[in-house]
Design an enzyme around this catalytic site. Structure first.
Site, short mmCIF file in Angstrom:
data_model
loop_
_atom_site.label_atom_id
_atom_site.label_comp_id
_atom_site.label_asym_id
_atom_site.label_seq_id
_atom_site.Cartn_x
_atom_site.Cartn_y
_atom_site.Cartn_z
N LYS A 90 0.85 -1.20 0.00
CA LYS A 90 0.00 0.00 0.00
C LYS A 90 0.88 1.25 0.00
O LYS A 90 1.75 1.40 0.87
CB LYS A 90 -0.88 -0.04 1.24
C1 E4P Z 1 -8.34 2.35 3.56
O1 E4P Z 1 -7.61 1.47 3.23
C2 E4P Z 1 -8.30 2.99 4.88
O2 E4P Z 1 -7.74 2.10 5.81
C3 E4P Z 1 -9.64 3.33 5.45
O3 E4P Z 1 -10.70 2.85 4.69
C4 E4P Z 1 -9.80 4.63 6.10
O4 E4P Z 1 -11.08 4.75 6.66
P1 E4P Z 1 -11.46 5.88 7.68
O5 E4P Z 1 -11.68 7.14 6.92
O6 E4P Z 1 -12.76 5.39 8.30
O7 E4P Z 1 -10.33 6.00 8.66
#
Ligand code: E4P
Length: 217
Positions: free
Chosen positions: A87
């Site tokens: 990522k």
């Molecule tokens: C994506 O990979 C992120 O981990 C995530 O969806 C972030 O979500 P949030 O905005 O609820 O922290």
């Protein structure tokens, strides 16, 4: 549509896996910290633990923000387990690193995407997945789902194979709307996935069936 769970909590991952509908896991440094997982060794071990629970892809995020650092960390993450997807943040060096990994056949998830321009760059760099954050856009009075539909439209125009991983999903209706739009994947909390189960007519119908069965037995 693939269902990913967005957590580093092993119990929740096990519960979603046991439900039989889980296709993968996304994590980020904040989710790791929330579970009290700190220090590189513990974090790497936690990724392996997650991979050993689920059958699908597990996104593991780099911390470096420069190209060389991302390459070094990403290669180490990818070597951990075949299910790991590296990522990378949507910054210039993240795009360069995405292209580098895609040329080497290492799978990537470009994260923190908030615009169609960023979505185009991720696809051009050969990302396996790209993660537009719906909930965080909604949080600032911007239509997160509209971004998903614009990206779907553009990717379909050109046949980009990068999968749209709708992220920052906060509730059940986000999942349903992403499915209507045609997101390839959604990642959200266990509560949103379990929310799909609920209907009062299912509960009252089942209660009546069981009551009627008891009458005849
Ligand atoms: C994506 O990979 C992120 O981990 C995530 O969806 C972030 O979500 P949030 O905005 O609820 O922290």
């Amino acid at each position: 549509m693939k269902f990913f769970i967005d957590t580093a909590n092993l119990d929740q991952i096990k519960e979603a896996q046991a439900l039989g509908v889980l296709d993968g896991v996304t994590t980020n440094p904040s989710l790791m910290a929330k579970e009290g997982i700190t220090g590189t060794e513990n974090i790497l071990q936690h990724y392996v633990d997650i991979c050993n629970i689920v059958d699908g892809d597990v996104s593991a995020e780099v911390i470096a923000t420069d190209f060389a650092g991302m390459v070094k960390e990403g290669e180490a993450l990818a070597a951990l387990h075949p299910q790991i997807v590296v990522k990378l943040p949507m910054i210039a060096d993240g795009v360069k690193a995405c292209k580098y990994f895609s040329d080497k056949g290492i799978r990537t998830n470009v994260t923190l995407i908030f615009s169609v321009g960023q979505a185009l760059l991720a696809a051009k760099a050969g990302a396996t997945y790209m993660s537009p954050f719906i909930g965080r856009l909604d949080d600032i009075s911007t239509d997160g789902l509209h971004l998903i539909s614009e990206i779907r439209h553009i990717y379909d125009n050109y046949g980009f194979e990068t999968e749209i991983l709708a992220a920052s999903v906060r509730h059940t209706m986000h999942i349903i709307d992403c499915a209507k739009i045609g997101a390839d994947v959604m990642t959200g909390p266990l509560s949103a996935i379990k929310g799909l189960l609920k209907h009062p007519l299912t509960d009252s119908g089942l209660a009546q069936f069981l009551k009627d069965y008891q009458k005849g037995n």
